[in-house]
Motif scaffolding. Sequence first.
Motif, short mmCIF file in Angstrom:
data_model
loop_
_atom_site.label_atom_id
_atom_site.label_comp_id
_atom_site.label_asym_id
_atom_site.label_seq_id
_atom_site.Cartn_x
_atom_site.Cartn_y
_atom_site.Cartn_z
N GLU A 69 12.25 19.80 9.98
CA GLU A 69 12.10 21.35 10.39
C GLU A 69 11.75 21.30 12.09
O GLU A 69 12.17 22.26 12.83
CB GLU A 69 11.36 22.13 9.70
N TYR A 70 10.63 20.66 12.26
CA TYR A 70 10.04 20.62 13.71
C TYR A 70 10.72 19.28 14.53
O TYR A 70 9.99 19.02 15.45
CB TYR A 70 8.64 20.67 13.54
N LYS A 71 11.89 18.82 13.92
CA LYS A 71 12.41 17.75 14.79
C LYS A 71 11.58 16.65 15.19
O LYS A 71 11.57 16.25 16.34
CB LYS A 71 13.07 18.37 15.93
N VAL A 72 10.51 16.06 14.31
CA VAL A 72 9.88 15.13 14.37
C VAL A 72 10.30 13.67 14.10
O VAL A 72 11.07 13.75 13.07
CB VAL A 72 8.44 15.36 13.62
N ALA A 73 10.21 12.66 14.90
CA ALA A 73 10.89 11.52 14.66
C ALA A 73 10.13 10.58 13.89
O ALA A 73 9.74 9.47 14.15
CB ALA A 73 11.34 10.57 16.21
N THR A 74 9.51 11.23 12.90
CA THR A 74 8.53 10.44 12.01
C THR A 74 8.92 10.46 10.62
O THR A 74 9.53 11.44 10.11
CB THR A 74 6.83 11.01 12.14
N LYS A 75 9.03 9.44 9.86
CA LYS A 75 9.60 9.48 8.40
C LYS A 75 8.38 9.58 7.29
O LYS A 75 7.20 8.74 7.54
CB LYS A 75 10.18 8.01 8.19
N SER A 76 8.50 10.13 6.51
CA SER A 76 7.31 10.09 5.22
C SER A 76 7.56 8.66 4.43
O SER A 76 8.64 8.25 4.62
CB SER A 76 7.49 11.28 4.43
N SER A 77 6.53 8.37 3.50
CA SER A 77 6.59 7.38 2.83
C SER A 77 6.34 7.43 1.36
O SER A 77 5.78 8.55 1.25
CB SER A 77 5.45 6.31 3.47
N PHE A 78 6.43 6.36 0.73
CA PHE A 78 6.18 6.85 -0.92
C PHE A 78 4.97 6.92 -1.15
O PHE A 78 4.59 7.46 -2.18
CB PHE A 78 6.81 5.64 -1.69
#
Length: 144
Positions: A69-78
């Motif tokens: 939504e905020y165009k952040v180039a970070t990925k979430s993890s498990f």
Amino acid sequence: MCNIIGCDMSRRFFLLVVLFLSPSLAMAGKNDAEWNPPARFDHAYTGQLTVRYLPQKKVVTACAKLFAEYKVATKSSFTQRGCSAITNKTSCTVIVIDKTFGLATPKAVLRHEIGHCNGWSRATLTSTSGTIAGASKRARCCCS
């Protein structure tokens, strides 16, 4: 073959050994200097703070959506415990686990994320996978 009590005790002992020996678990808490925000960022957020408490598996999805939504180039993890995003000049959204996960309590994760809302840069964050480089002005954390 073992009885119910014997097997249960063996399993508990095994889990304790795994928890204490696993290097991938963060020891998030009030005495963890690497995980807690520096003193200048460790205070209440003065803007509008939105906090969502979710089960850990839902935190992963919710953080991915927040980042998109905020165009952040970070990925979430498990193993995500929480995340935060500065949504405008005076507001911040925080997503936090609803119960202890990987030795991190919801209270410890919230403290960590509020530190990011207060300006603590991701560039200074050390996570279980190493230092996360490249601070974003919008999202402040991808806490796994």
